[in-house]
Write a protein that holds these residues in place. Structure first.
Motif, PDB file in Angstrom:
ATOM      1  N   SER A  80       0.811  -1.212   0.000  1.00 36.93           N
ATOM      2  CA  SER A  80       0.000   0.000   0.000  1.00 36.93           C
ATOM      3  C   SER A  80       0.851   1.272   0.000  1.00 36.93           C
ATOM      4  O   SER A  80       0.412   2.326  -0.474  1.00 36.93           O
ATOM      5  N   GLU A  81       2.081   1.184   0.525  1.00 39.08           N
ATOM      6  CA  GLU A  81       2.947   2.356   0.619  1.00 39.08           C
ATOM      7  C   GLU A  81       4.052   2.361  -0.442  1.00 39.08           C
ATOM      8  O   GLU A  81       4.915   3.227  -0.429  1.00 39.08           O
ATOM      9  N   PHE A  82       4.009   1.418  -1.369  1.00 32.36           N
ATOM     10  CA  PHE A  82       5.117   1.234  -2.316  1.00 32.36           C
ATOM     11  C   PHE A  82       5.408   2.493  -3.131  1.00 32.36           C
ATOM     12  O   PHE A  82       6.560   2.880  -3.310  1.00 32.36           O
ATOM     13  N   ILE A  83       4.377   3.130  -3.642  1.00 28.36           N
ATOM     14  CA  ILE A  83       4.584   4.298  -4.511  1.00 28.36           C
ATOM     15  C   ILE A  83       5.305   5.406  -3.744  1.00 28.36           C
ATOM     16  O   ILE A  83       6.254   6.033  -4.257  1.00 28.36           O
ATOM     17  N   ARG A  84       4.876   5.660  -2.511  1.00 30.37           N
ATOM     18  CA  ARG A  84       5.525   6.700  -1.707  1.00 30.37           C
ATOM     19  C   ARG A  84       6.970   6.324  -1.392  1.00 30.37           C
ATOM     20  O   ARG A  84       7.880   7.153  -1.487  1.00 30.37           O
TER      21      ARG A  84
END
Length: 509
Positions: free
Chosen positions: A61-65
């Protein structure tokens, strides 16, 4: 939201054949709705996820950031490299769902070509031809390899890759249209311990497959659907390349769907499979399944698929009588000529009518293991006007005992035919988990009977007259329901179809 009965939906043809999740046969699909409207909800699980699973979900869920911050990503990269191999496929699968466009080739080969299994789809933007070639360099010990729908990659690339993978147990090349003789030679040379081989929609010839089956005697699953060059004329090259008396003793699943094979060609194939349990002959030229199975002397099957074959009603009853262990039976659009549009649109071509269904019901009543039946597209069913017609009888005696039931495209099916789903002292509660009723004549009255199936997880009512009034009572009574197909349901506002569970929640508050 209005609960008035809408005008009859005009579908112009039959729905897709087979279960909705069967993406394995694209040419077997007809008149799919132009705008698929499926509503889903995530239900609370009864088990607590492991700490590793929870961490993987947070990372996905936090990969892009995390990827956008070079300093953080540098530390994350180092940590990914020391993760146990067994966790990598799980994390990669989550990322493919949450942010596929951020998985560039470099990221994939650096971090995710590890672990016991590798699964790559063509629709993943970062996967290139070089990504596939790099698998052997980064993970030569991979045991399960699935490469799906890479229809533009040449045969030699797959062959070169497989020659450098010597521990494969599962190989799926579904939809890799150029896979052919060179890849089969590589499999025969280096993959002798192969257990599962899926070559659906490739260009593998019968002759090139012979070398594979001679080498891979541990094969348990072999799938050859949709290969156009498998005909009665070409399959003789397969037999002549095998030694006399050759058999595949471990093979229990064989898929020959959408091949141009007749009874004469299929009989020798089945003789090779003394342990066969699951057989798919849908969309083939088979005509006499009872005779075919009796001559082959294989043990009683637990799964048989005869969708869109010209099996007669008499032979249908006879073949089911031969299979006391039957669990899954697919009989979609019987009488249609290998799924041709002209044949399917012609109702008179269908061979299973109410009398045939009545005879089949009597046989299936004695089948204690049956749990999955597919009657999709048999447009003659329900032609009787009696209240106790063949469809109603079938649902009460057999359908309600199944876990999966597909009655899509039976236009004469009415809500009253579902009354057999209501439990009685003798029958108890139905175990139905998946019920497909797309493009049938049901309306909100059906909601009363569907609500009597508390184990329902998937319900498809596309192109029917059902409205929110009928569907609300189903959701109220079916706490496990998590998938609703509402495509072309005119009684449901278009903007509500994909978020119908939210609409139900709002109506309750």
């Amino acid at each position: 939201m209005s609960s008035r009965t809408p005008k009859r939906q005009r579908t112009g043809g039959l729905p897709s054949f087979g279960a909705p999740s069967d993406a394995d046969a694209p040419s077997a699909q007809y008149n799919n709705p132009s705008s698929f409207a499926s509503s889903t909800r995530n239900l609370a699980t009864s088990t607590t996820p492991t700490l590793a699973t929870l961490c993987a979900r947070v990372f996905a869920s936090e990969f892009i950031r995390l990827r956008a911050d070079e300093e953080i990503w540098s530390r994350i990269s180092a940590q990914l490299k020391i993760l146990p191999d067994v966790l990598i496929p799980k994390i990669f699968a989550m990322l493919q769902t949450s942010c596929p466009t951020y998985l560039a080739h470099e990221v994939i080969v650096t971090h995710f070509l590890r672990g016991p299994s590798i699964i790559l789809h063509k629709d993943l933007p970062g996967v290139k031809q070089r990504t596939i070639s790099d698998i052997a360099r980064f993970n030569p010990g991979v045991r399960e390899l699935q490469l799906i729908n890479f229809d533009d990659i040449p045969d030699r690339i797959f062959a070169t890759l497989i020659r450098n993978l010597r521990n494969l147990r599962t190989l799926v090349l579904r939809g890799c249209a150029k896979v052919g003789a060179e890849t089969m030679r590589a499999v025969a040379e280096t993959s002798r311990d192969l257990v599962t081989l899926n070559l659906n929609y490739t260009s593998v010839t019968p002759a090139s497959l012979a070398a594979v089956v001679r080498s891979c005697l541990n094969l348990e699953v072999l799938k050859l659907a949709g290969i156009q060059n498998w005909t009665d004329a070409t399959i003789s090259n397969f037999y002549t390349a095998l030694p006399e008396g050759f058999q595949l003793p471990a093979l229990h699943t064989l898929k020959l769907r959408q091949t141009a094979l007749s009874d004469a060609a299929l009989s020798p194939v089945l003789h090779l499979c003394p342990s066969l349990r699951r057989l798919d002959l849908s969309f083939t030229l088979v005509r006499r399944p009872p005779q075919l199975l009796a001559e082959s002397r294989i043990p009683p099957l637990e799964k048989l698929s005869l969708t869109s074959t010209v099996t007669s009603p008499a032979d249908l009853v006879a073949v089911v009588n031969l299979l006391p262990e039957l669990r899954t039976l697919a009989l979609g659009a019987l009488g249609a000529s290998r799924g041709s549009r002209a044949s399917i649109a012609n109702t008179s071509a269908m061979t299973i009518n109410d009398d045939a269904l009545h005879a089949l019901t009597m046989v299936l009543e004695q089948s204690v293991h049956i749990e999955n039946i597919n009657l999709v597209g048999n447009a003659k069913l329900g032609s009787t006007s009696r209240a106790d017609g063949a469809l109603s009888e079938f649902i009460a005696a057999v359908g309600r005992r199944c876990k999966k039931l597909n009655l899509a495209g039976i236009h004469s099916l009415r809500s009253s035919d579902l009354v057999g789903l209501v439990p009685t002292e003798a029958s108890g509660v139905s175990p139905l988990e998946t019920l497909i009723l797309n493009n049938t004549g049901i309306d909100d009255e059906a909601g009363l009977y569907l609500a009597a199936c508390p184990h329902l997880r998937t319900l498809a009512v596309a192109g029917t007259k059902m409205t929110s009034e009928g569907l609300f009572q189903v959701i109220d009574s079916c706490p496990k329901l998590e998938n609703l197909d509402l495509t072309s349901c005119r009684g449901i506002r278009v903007v509500d179809r994909r978020r119908f569970f939210e609409v139900w929640e709002e109506a309750r508050s």
